[in-house]
Scaffold this motif. Sequence first.
Motif, PDB file in Angstrom:
ATOM      1  N   LEU A  42      56.462 -13.320  63.538  1.00  0.00           N
ATOM      2  CA  LEU A  42      57.216 -13.634  64.756  1.00  0.00           C
ATOM      3  C   LEU A  42      57.241 -12.456  65.723  1.00  0.00           C
ATOM      4  N   ASP A  43      57.403 -11.248  65.190  1.00  0.00           N
ATOM      5  CA  ASP A  43      57.377 -10.058  66.046  1.00  0.00           C
ATOM      6  C   ASP A  43      56.031  -9.921  66.750  1.00  0.00           C
ATOM      7  N   ARG A  44      54.949 -10.158  66.014  1.00  0.00           N
ATOM      8  CA  ARG A  44      53.614 -10.046  66.611  1.00  0.00           C
ATOM      9  C   ARG A  44      53.391 -11.110  67.678  1.00  0.00           C
ATOM     10  N   LEU A  45      53.841 -12.325  67.416  1.00  0.00           N
ATOM     11  CA  LEU A  45      53.718 -13.385  68.420  1.00  0.00           C
ATOM     12  C   LEU A  45      54.532 -13.066  69.675  1.00  0.00           C
ATOM     13  N   LYS A  46      55.686 -12.463  69.493  1.00  0.00           N
ATOM     14  CA  LYS A  46      56.493 -12.056  70.651  1.00  0.00           C
ATOM     15  C   LYS A  46      55.787 -10.971  71.455  1.00  0.00           C
ATOM     16  N   GLN A  47      55.153 -10.013  70.766  1.00  0.00           N
ATOM     17  CA  GLN A  47      54.406  -8.966  71.464  1.00  0.00           C
ATOM     18  C   GLN A  47      53.270  -9.563  72.287  1.00  0.00           C
ATOM     19  N   ILE A  48      52.523 -10.454  71.671  1.00  0.00           N
ATOM     20  CA  ILE A  48      51.383 -11.059  72.362  1.00  0.00           C
ATOM     21  C   ILE A  48      51.848 -11.896  73.540  1.00  0.00           C
ATOM     22  N   SER A  49      52.867 -12.709  73.343  1.00  0.00           N
ATOM     23  CA  SER A  49      53.338 -13.568  74.434  1.00  0.00           C
ATOM     24  C   SER A  49      53.932 -12.741  75.565  1.00  0.00           C
ATOM     25  N   SER A  50      54.605 -11.658  75.246  1.00  0.00           N
ATOM     26  CA  SER A  50      55.154 -10.783  76.279  1.00  0.00           C
ATOM     27  C   SER A  50      54.039 -10.159  77.104  1.00  0.00           C
ATOM     28  N   ALA A  51      52.966  -9.728  76.428  1.00  0.00           N
ATOM     29  CA  ALA A  51      51.826  -9.153  77.137  1.00  0.00           C
ATOM     30  C   ALA A  51      51.172 -10.195  78.043  1.00  0.00           C
ATOM     31  N   GLU A  52      51.057 -11.422  77.561  1.00  0.00           N
ATOM     32  CA  GLU A  52      50.467 -12.492  78.371  1.00  0.00           C
ATOM     33  C   GLU A  52      51.334 -12.804  79.589  1.00  0.00           C
ATOM     34  N   ILE A  53      52.643 -12.824  79.416  1.00  0.00           N
ATOM     35  CA  ILE A  53      53.558 -13.069  80.537  1.00  0.00           C
ATOM     36  C   ILE A  53      53.384 -11.992  81.598  1.00  0.00           C
ATOM     37  N   LEU A  54      53.333 -10.734  81.166  1.00  0.00           N
ATOM     38  CA  LEU A  54      53.136  -9.636  82.127  1.00  0.00           C
ATOM     39  C   LEU A  54      51.821  -9.775  82.876  1.00  0.00           C
ATOM     40  N   PHE A  55      50.760 -10.135  82.162  1.00  0.00           N
ATOM     41  CA  PHE A  55      49.453 -10.297  82.792  1.00  0.00           C
ATOM     42  C   PHE A  55      49.512 -11.381  83.870  1.00  0.00           C
ATOM     43  N   TYR A  56      50.039 -12.534  83.543  1.00  0.00           N
ATOM     44  CA  TYR A  56      50.073 -13.632  84.511  1.00  0.00           C
ATOM     45  C   TYR A  56      51.011 -13.339  85.675  1.00  0.00           C
ATOM     46  N   GLN A  57      52.098 -12.618  85.428  1.00  0.00           N
ATOM     47  CA  GLN A  57      52.961 -12.199  86.535  1.00  0.00           C
ATOM     48  C   GLN A  57      52.205 -11.272  87.486  1.00  0.00           C
ATOM     49  N   ASP A  58      51.399 -10.375  86.919  1.00  0.00           N
ATOM     50  CA  ASP A  58      50.600  -9.475  87.753  1.00  0.00           C
ATOM     51  C   ASP A  58      49.518 -10.219  88.519  1.00  0.00           C
TER      52      ASP A  58
END
Length: 104
Positions: A42-58
């Motif tokens: 779950l921690d790893r999935l949260k890390q990946i999803s957070s990185a994806e959110i930042l990318f799409y926001q950028d």
Amino acid sequence: MYTCDECQEDQNHSKYPVPVIMTSENQNKMLHVECCSKDKLLDRLKQISSAEILFYQDVIKITEELDQEKIKNFSEKYGTHDEHKLGIQIDFLNESKNHLGKLL
């Protein structure tokens, strides 16, 4: 080929073809999926999803109003088109860890 940092066995001892890569500030750990706890996954999935959110926001930010400075900042953060074509990966997960704390 990798060796699991938890059980010290190679990738042939897992029924899944891809390992879980756990990141921390100083190191990456390769683990069999079977060797990961639910919390680690779950921690790893949260890390990946957070990185994806930042990318799409950028991506949204640079497409709203294109200018050279925003494109330059984006390229410095995520890499250029040529770097992606060559398979060079820029690690922007460090920033996503800070972002994840804000989301939770």
